[in-house]
Design a protein around this motif. Structure first.
Motif, PDB file in Angstrom:
ATOM      1  N   ASP A 175       7.351  -4.328   1.947  1.00 21.95           N
ATOM      2  CA  ASP A 175       8.975  -4.152   1.808  1.00 21.95           C
ATOM      3  C   ASP A 175       9.840  -4.398   3.073  1.00 21.95           C
ATOM      4  OD1 ASP A 175       8.179  -3.421  -0.608  1.00 21.95           O
ATOM      5  OD2 ASP A 175       8.020  -1.073  -0.240  1.00 21.95           O
ATOM      6  N   ARG A 176       9.107  -3.799   4.257  1.00 20.51           N
ATOM      7  CA  ARG A 176      10.100  -4.126   5.508  1.00 20.51           C
ATOM      8  C   ARG A 176       9.808  -5.480   6.028  1.00 20.51           C
ATOM      9  NH1 ARG A 176       9.544   1.662   8.514  1.00 20.51           N
ATOM     10  NH2 ARG A 176      10.301   2.854   6.895  1.00 20.51           N
ATOM     11  N   TYR A 177       8.566  -5.939   6.127  1.00 18.18           N
ATOM     12  CA  TYR A 177       8.434  -6.950   7.070  1.00 18.18           C
ATOM     13  C   TYR A 177       7.872  -8.401   6.157  1.00 18.18           C
ATOM     14  CZ  TYR A 177       8.412  -3.142  10.137  1.00 18.18           C
ATOM     15  OH  TYR A 177       8.796  -2.032  10.834  1.00 18.18           O
ATOM     16  N   GLY A 178       7.532  -8.113   4.703  1.00 19.33           N
ATOM     17  CA  GLY A 178       7.278  -9.213   4.195  1.00 19.33           C
ATOM     18  C   GLY A 178       5.765  -9.678   4.462  1.00 19.33           C
ATOM     19  N   VAL A 179       4.790  -8.749   4.893  1.00 14.70           N
ATOM     20  CA  VAL A 179       3.621  -8.953   5.067  1.00 14.70           C
ATOM     21  C   VAL A 179       2.705  -8.012   4.503  1.00 14.70           C
ATOM     22  CG1 VAL A 179       4.075 -10.285   7.460  1.00 14.70           C
ATOM     23  CG2 VAL A 179       3.316  -7.721   7.352  1.00 14.70           C
ATOM     24  N   MET A 180       1.427  -8.220   4.246  1.00 16.90           N
ATOM     25  CA  MET A 180       0.441  -7.500   3.504  1.00 16.90           C
ATOM     26  C   MET A 180      -0.820  -7.042   4.737  1.00 16.90           C
ATOM     27  SD  MET A 180      -1.654  -7.154   0.333  1.00 16.90           S
ATOM     28  CE  MET A 180      -0.248  -6.815  -0.698  1.00 16.90           C
ATOM     29  N   VAL A 181      -0.919  -5.748   4.885  1.00 20.30           N
ATOM     30  CA  VAL A 181      -2.172  -5.596   5.959  1.00 20.30           C
ATOM     31  C   VAL A 181      -3.246  -5.252   5.104  1.00 20.30           C
ATOM     32  CG1 VAL A 181      -3.065  -3.901   7.592  1.00 20.30           C
ATOM     33  CG2 VAL A 181      -0.640  -4.419   7.589  1.00 20.30           C
ATOM     34  N   VAL A 182      -4.307  -6.458   5.228  1.00 19.07           N
ATOM     35  CA  VAL A 182      -5.317  -6.457   4.158  1.00 19.07           C
ATOM     36  C   VAL A 182      -6.441  -5.481   5.012  1.00 19.07           C
ATOM     37  CG1 VAL A 182      -7.204  -7.951   3.507  1.00 19.07           C
ATOM     38  CG2 VAL A 182      -4.851  -8.810   3.740  1.00 19.07           C
ATOM     39  N   GLY A 183      -6.653  -5.413   6.226  1.00 17.34           N
ATOM     40  CA  GLY A 183      -7.619  -4.460   6.718  1.00 17.34           C
ATOM     41  C   GLY A 183      -7.329  -4.142   8.326  1.00 17.34           C
ATOM     42  N   ALA A 184      -8.322  -3.449   8.754  1.00 19.93           N
ATOM     43  CA  ALA A 184      -8.405  -3.149  10.212  1.00 19.93           C
ATOM     44  C   ALA A 184      -9.771  -3.072  10.761  1.00 19.93           C
ATOM     45  CB  ALA A 184      -7.563  -1.716  10.520  1.00 19.93           C
ATOM     46  N   LYS A 185      -9.729  -2.968  12.053  1.00 20.12           N
ATOM     47  CA  LYS A 185     -11.261  -3.147  12.691  1.00 20.12           C
ATOM     48  C   LYS A 185     -10.977  -2.571  14.119  1.00 20.12           C
ATOM     49  CE  LYS A 185     -15.166  -5.743  14.066  1.00 20.12           C
ATOM     50  NZ  LYS A 185     -15.371  -4.997  15.204  1.00 20.12           N
ATOM     51  N   LEU A 186     -11.701  -1.415  14.534  1.00 20.47           N
ATOM     52  CA  LEU A 186     -11.537  -0.731  15.698  1.00 20.47           C
ATOM     53  C   LEU A 186     -12.879  -1.543  16.608  1.00 20.47           C
ATOM     54  CD1 LEU A 186     -11.197   2.723  14.876  1.00 20.47           C
ATOM     55  CD2 LEU A 186      -9.703   1.571  16.332  1.00 20.47           C
ATOM     56  N   PRO A 187     -12.729  -1.380  17.644  1.00 24.27           N
ATOM     57  CA  PRO A 187     -13.890  -2.176  18.826  1.00 24.27           C
ATOM     58  C   PRO A 187     -15.285  -1.339  18.401  1.00 24.27           C
ATOM     59  CG  PRO A 187     -11.981  -1.811  20.169  1.00 24.27           C
ATOM     60  CD  PRO A 187     -11.741  -1.122  18.823  1.00 24.27           C
ATOM     61  N   GLY A 188     -16.283  -2.235  18.049  1.00 25.98           N
ATOM     62  CA  GLY A 188     -17.604  -1.445  17.785  1.00 25.98           C
ATOM     63  C   GLY A 188     -17.611  -1.088  16.496  1.00 25.98           C
ATOM     64  N   GLU A 189     -16.827  -1.245  15.704  1.00 20.02           N
ATOM     65  CA  GLU A 189     -16.757  -0.680  14.217  1.00 20.02           C
ATOM     66  C   GLU A 189     -16.747  -2.038  13.298  1.00 20.02           C
ATOM     67  OE1 GLU A 189     -14.222   2.700  13.086  1.00 20.02           O
ATOM     68  OE2 GLU A 189     -14.997   3.717  14.904  1.00 20.02           O
ATOM     69  N   ARG A 190     -17.126  -1.634  12.066  1.00 19.29           N
ATOM     70  CA  ARG A 190     -17.044  -2.595  10.996  1.00 19.29           C
ATOM     71  C   ARG A 190     -15.532  -2.772  10.463  1.00 19.29           C
ATOM     72  NH1 ARG A 190     -21.582  -1.841   6.697  1.00 19.29           N
ATOM     73  NH2 ARG A 190     -20.520  -3.712   6.054  1.00 19.29           N
ATOM     74  N   PHE A 191     -15.326  -3.944  10.043  1.00 21.36           N
ATOM     75  CA  PHE A 191     -13.990  -4.006   9.209  1.00 21.36           C
ATOM     76  C   PHE A 191     -13.897  -3.265   7.980  1.00 21.36           C
ATOM     77  CE2 PHE A 191     -11.646  -6.094   5.887  1.00 21.36           C
ATOM     78  CZ  PHE A 191     -10.475  -6.780   6.535  1.00 21.36           C
ATOM     79  N   HIS A 192     -12.920  -2.590   7.977  1.00 19.15           N
ATOM     80  CA  HIS A 192     -12.429  -1.738   6.653  1.00 19.15           C
ATOM     81  C   HIS A 192     -11.099  -2.181   6.053  1.00 19.15           C
ATOM     82  CE1 HIS A 192     -15.239   1.282   7.927  1.00 19.15           C
ATOM     83  NE2 HIS A 192     -14.826   1.300   9.189  1.00 19.15           N
ATOM     84  N   TYR A 193     -11.319  -2.436   4.650  1.00 20.07           N
ATOM     85  CA  TYR A 193      -9.920  -2.718   4.008  1.00 20.07           C
ATOM     86  C   TYR A 193      -8.967  -1.652   4.011  1.00 20.07           C
ATOM     87  CZ  TYR A 193     -12.555  -6.535   1.829  1.00 20.07           C
ATOM     88  OH  TYR A 193     -13.097  -7.834   1.654  1.00 20.07           O
ATOM     89  N   ALA A 194      -7.749  -1.987   4.283  1.00 19.85           N
ATOM     90  CA  ALA A 194      -6.535  -1.035   4.402  1.00 19.85           C
ATOM     91  C   ALA A 194      -6.147  -0.435   3.127  1.00 19.85           C
ATOM     92  CB  ALA A 194      -5.516  -1.613   5.257  1.00 19.85           C
ATOM     93  N   GLY A 195      -5.763   0.766   3.316  1.00 24.10           N
ATOM     94  CA  GLY A 195      -5.008   1.453   2.035  1.00 24.10           C
ATOM     95  C   GLY A 195      -3.961   2.218   2.534  1.00 24.10           C
ATOM     96  N   PRO A 196      -3.090   2.877   1.881  1.00 25.78           N
ATOM     97  CA  PRO A 196      -2.023   3.803   2.149  1.00 25.78           C
ATOM     98  C   PRO A 196      -2.115   4.598   3.368  1.00 25.78           C
ATOM     99  CG  PRO A 196      -2.285   3.480  -0.217  1.00 25.78           C
ATOM    100  CD  PRO A 196      -3.505   2.794   0.346  1.00 25.78           C
ATOM    101  N   ASP A 197      -3.224   5.073   3.054  1.00 25.51           N
ATOM    102  CA  ASP A 197      -3.630   6.292   4.293  1.00 25.51           C
ATOM    103  C   ASP A 197      -4.246   5.620   5.573  1.00 25.51           C
ATOM    104  OD1 ASP A 197      -2.624   8.408   2.593  1.00 25.51           O
ATOM    105  OD2 ASP A 197      -4.527   8.375   1.804  1.00 25.51           O
TER     106      ASP A 197
END
Length: 222
Positions: A175-197
């Motif tokens: 809504d604010r920036y017109g982009v969708m965050v699909v996922g996040a990855k911390l160093p040394g961890e696996r990729f995780h799909y992003a959710g509201p929390d």
């Protein structure tokens, strides 16, 4: 010709061959201040009518670079392709000037290793990348991106400083920036799909989708 008081928009492109000239034009189209250097007088004469600031100089000479005000720029691209020796010596000279971001063109894997060992921060292979794509990476805080046309792209960015520690539901990036965050990855961890929390942690790399302009604005939030 001095570049004093140059802000982050100022970029130096060294080498006006096919790749360097295309890159300089792409950066100019992105409203960047571009200083271009080449040791070939014929190239300098040709491009002086098409680009704003074109100077004939030997980029392997630290003194010459300093006199031209190159030390005042934060970002320099070494686009020299005809001479491995000249490109390496130019990177060395830029390192001596303390340039924070040195992008250098490589013509082989061996050349790339040498450039990295003498101080290049980013090594690029023009045969696999367009000048326009490199221009976008240089001027933005995107770490990488894939453009699919029709104003749609997917990019990898660090968590913007303004959003660190916040949940996606509170940020509302679509809504604010017109982009969708699909996922996040911390160093040394696996990729995780992003959710509201999902909490946007400072060390995370985000995968974000939107237009190139939207992604660039999102990556630079502070």
């Amino acid at each position: 010709m001095s570049a004093r008081n140059t802000d982050d928009s100022g970029i130096v492109v060294i080498g006006l061959g096919r790749f360097g000239s295309r890159l300089a034009r792409s950066l100019t189209h992105l409203d960047q201040e571009v200083l271009t250097l080449d040791r070939n007088p014929e190239r300098v004469q040709h491009w002086s009518t098409l680009l704003d600031r074109v100077v004939q100089a030997d980029s392997t000479e630290e003194v010459a670079l300093r006199q031209l005000g190159v030390a005042d720029f934060r970002r320099v691209v070494v686009a020299i392709g005809a001479s491995v020796e000249a490109s390496v010596l130019t990177v060395l000279a830029l390192t001596e000037l303390g340039i924070p971001q040195i992008w250098a063109r490589a013509t082989s894997e061996k050349h790339a290793k040498i450039l990295g060992s003498v101080g290049a921060h980013h090594v690029i292979f023009p045969e696999a990348e367009t000048g326009e794509r490199i221009a976008h990476l240089i001027v933005s805080k995107m770490l990488d991106f894939i453009e699919f046309g029709d104003e749609f792209a997917i990019a990898k960015v660090r968590v913007p400083a303004a959003l660190v520690g916040r949940r996606l539901r509170d940020v509302s990036p679509t809504d604010r920036y017109g982009v969708m965050v699909v996922g996040a990855k911390l160093p040394g961890e696996r990729f995780h799909y992003a959710g509201p929390d999902t909490v946007l942690k400072p060390e995370s790399m985000l995968v974000v989708e939107g237009s190139i302009d939207q992604l660039q604005r999102f990556a630079t939030l502070s």
